[in-house]
Design an enzyme around this catalytic site. Structure first.
Site, PDB file in Angstrom:
ATOM      1  N   ASP A 200       0.832  -1.151   0.205  1.00 51.06           N
ATOM      2  CA  ASP A 200      -0.172  -0.080  -0.026  1.00 51.06           C
ATOM      3  C   ASP A 200       0.939   1.037   0.067  1.00 51.06           C
ATOM      4  OD1 ASP A 200       0.989   0.167   2.503  1.00 51.06           O
ATOM      5  OD2 ASP A 200      -1.060  -0.366   3.424  1.00 51.06           O
TER       6      ASP A 200
ATOM      7  N   ASP B  91      -8.250  -7.347   1.480  1.00 51.93           N
ATOM      8  CA  ASP B  91      -7.376  -7.482   2.362  1.00 51.93           C
ATOM      9  C   ASP B  91      -7.674  -7.024   3.882  1.00 51.93           C
ATOM     10  OD1 ASP B  91      -6.677  -4.393   1.431  1.00 51.93           O
ATOM     11  OD2 ASP B  91      -5.302  -4.782   3.340  1.00 51.93           O
TER      12      ASP B  91
ATOM     13  N   CYS C 234      -7.134 -28.413  11.091  1.00 48.61           N
ATOM     14  CA  CYS C 234      -8.272 -29.367  11.011  1.00 48.61           C
ATOM     15  C   CYS C 234      -7.960 -30.738  10.518  1.00 48.61           C
ATOM     16  CB  CYS C 234      -9.391 -28.797  10.089  1.00 48.61           C
ATOM     17  SG  CYS C 234      -9.984 -27.200  10.731  1.00 48.61           S
TER      18      CYS C 234
ATOM     19  N   GLY D 287       0.902   3.878   2.021  1.00 44.38           N
ATOM     20  CA  GLY D 287       1.424   4.507   3.332  1.00 44.38           C
ATOM     21  C   GLY D 287       0.529   5.318   3.689  1.00 44.38           C
ATOM     22  N   GLY D 288      -0.490   6.089   2.843  1.00 42.83           N
ATOM     23  CA  GLY D 288      -1.155   7.125   2.942  1.00 42.83           C
ATOM     24  C   GLY D 288      -2.213   7.050   4.217  1.00 42.83           C
ATOM     25  N   PHE D 289      -2.740   5.587   4.122  1.00 39.14           N
ATOM     26  CA  PHE D 289      -3.881   5.529   5.107  1.00 39.14           C
ATOM     27  C   PHE D 289      -3.215   5.407   6.692  1.00 39.14           C
ATOM     28  CE2 PHE D 289      -6.528   2.675   7.460  1.00 39.14           C
ATOM     29  CZ  PHE D 289      -7.845   3.201   7.211  1.00 39.14           C
TER      30      PHE D 289
ATOM     31  N   ASP E 273      -2.666   8.440  -1.745  1.00 36.93           N
ATOM     32  CA  ASP E 273      -3.896   9.370  -1.860  1.00 36.93           C
ATOM     33  C   ASP E 273      -4.078  10.223  -0.476  1.00 36.93           C
ATOM     34  OD1 ASP E 273      -4.214   6.887  -0.422  1.00 36.93           O
ATOM     35  OD2 ASP E 273      -6.360   6.844  -0.496  1.00 36.93           O
TER      36      ASP E 273
ATOM     37  N   GLN F 294     -11.370   8.432  -3.972  1.00 38.67           N
ATOM     38  CA  GLN F 294     -11.960   9.062  -2.577  1.00 38.67           C
ATOM     39  C   GLN F 294     -13.143   9.810  -2.954  1.00 38.67           C
ATOM     40  OE1 GLN F 294     -10.698   8.691   0.253  1.00 38.67           O
ATOM     41  NE2 GLN F 294      -8.644   7.746  -0.111  1.00 38.67           N
TER      42      GLN F 294
END
Ligand SMILES: [Zn+2]
Length: 369
Positions: free
Chosen positions: A80, A267, A325, A82-84, A138, A190
């Protein structure tokens, strides 16, 4: 009509849609290794530019030959921008950093270094890391932010997307990367909950031209419910042949809903975090998913910490073929959890990831529009 892409070829392998990507925030999906991930059928992971530029640091990653060689993961990696995370940090407390038209400056608590993230820098980092999909920086917002904030964010996101694209093309030419080894570049749409702004952003980004798009901004409302209307509207703004990533969408029910809208990539840290907290996902049926709109319960949670688990000699799920399992009982997992053994974390994480992969397989088999 089914014009949605069913797969995507990337330098390190193919993705089949829809696909779920676990978050390998610091270059590792916590408690499992790359072979475990392959055994679960995971096709790709998301790694986090914001965290990796701090630890182990960009020069170390580059010296190690990029994220693939560093982590031993041979399949695709999406990084990603890094903006978020930078946005979340600054939103949490403005003393941690600031944002302007040039980019984002931040200094996380306890860090002695100041970090700068510009559109150009974000692209340079992601390419030096060897990512298969690079995401544009962004300007993130929250859906409840006021109109002016949303307008400003769209304006800046478009401007930054243009700078990201220019930098991406410049680096591809400078490094002379052959076409088949080139990463893809995704833009992020956005606009908060405002239809006109989402359209304005999507139109401008489509004109700049990207290989795919992300749904930008937090996709849930304050009660944790999926923002179905705006999420669906945003998918419809992008031609169906271009893949879309529902960034941060990870609840199984939300994945089903978004996949049926035509979203291809998902994700989230939720399935692995739930595993660590002993909350495991279990299908209630062998292979089907309910019809759209049905209220039928198709999966449930199994709480390994529960007293009911103490003498449960069955597997977590009858419909799962994961290491956990196929070999171990719920009772044994409960015991491992109680004695704090690291094996619990590995087995539980593998089970929830296998569930997510099986969920996407079920969606491929018949849940698509
Ligand atoms: Zn399992």
């Amino acid at each position: 009509m089914n014009a949605y892409r069913t797969s995507l070829e990337l330098p390190h392998g193919q993705l089949h849609f829809p696909t779920f990507l676990p978050d390998a925030t610091l270059g590792v999906v916590r408690n499992v290794d790359s072979v475990d991930l392959e055994q679960c059928g995971v096709e790709a992971v998301v790694m986090n530019t914001f965290h990796l530029m701090q630890r182990p640091g960009s020069s170390t990653i580059t010296a190690l030959g990029g994220l693939h060689t560093m982590s031993g993961w041979r399949r695709p990696i999406i990084t990603d921008s890094g903006g978020f995370q930078a946005y979340s940090l600054i939103r949490q407390n403005s003393k941690y950093g600031s944002m302007n038209v040039r980019g984002i400056t931040f200094q996380p608590e306890g860090s002695e270094r100041k970090f700068h993230l510009t559109p150009e820098k974000s692209i340079q980092l992601q390419i030096s890391y060897g990512a298969d999909v690079v995401i544009c920086l962004d300007d993130c917002t929250h859906v409840d932010d006021p109109l002016e904030t949303q307008q400003e964010s769209v304006k800046r996101t478009i401007e930054w997307a243009r700078r990201c694209k220019d930098e991406f093309q410049r680096l591809m030419q400078q490094k002379r990367i052959p076409q088949e080894q080139r990463p893809l570049l995704f833009g992020v749409i956005q606009g908060g909950g405002i239809h006109e702004l989402r359209k304005q952003c999507a139109d401008a980004l489509l004109e700049i031209g990207f290989d795919g798009f992300g749904y930008g901004g937090w996709p849930l409302d304050s009660k944790g419910q999926l923002l179905t209307d705006i999420v669906m509207y945003t998918r419809e703004l992008v031609p169906s042949g271009l893949p879309m990533h529902a960034l941060g969408v990870g609840h199984p029910a939300n994945i089903v809903e978004c996949a049926r809208m035509g979203y291809a990539l998902f994700d989230s840290a939720m399935p692995t975090r739930d595993a660590r907290h002993a909350r495991l996902y279990v299908f209630t049926t062998p292979d089907s998913l309910p019809a759209p709109g049905s209220t039928e319960k198709w999966f449930e949670y199994l709480y390994v910490n529960d007293d009911k688990a103490i003498k449960n000699d069955g597997p977590v799920s009858r419909f799962c073929d994961c290491l956990c399992c196929s070999r171990y009982s719920v009772a044994y997992l409960h015991h491992l959890f109680k004695i704090n053994d690291g094996l619990f974390l590995r087995l539980a994480t593998m089970h929830n990831l296998r569930f997510m992969v099986q969920l996407t397989e079920r969606l491929r088999d018949g849940g698509r529009p």
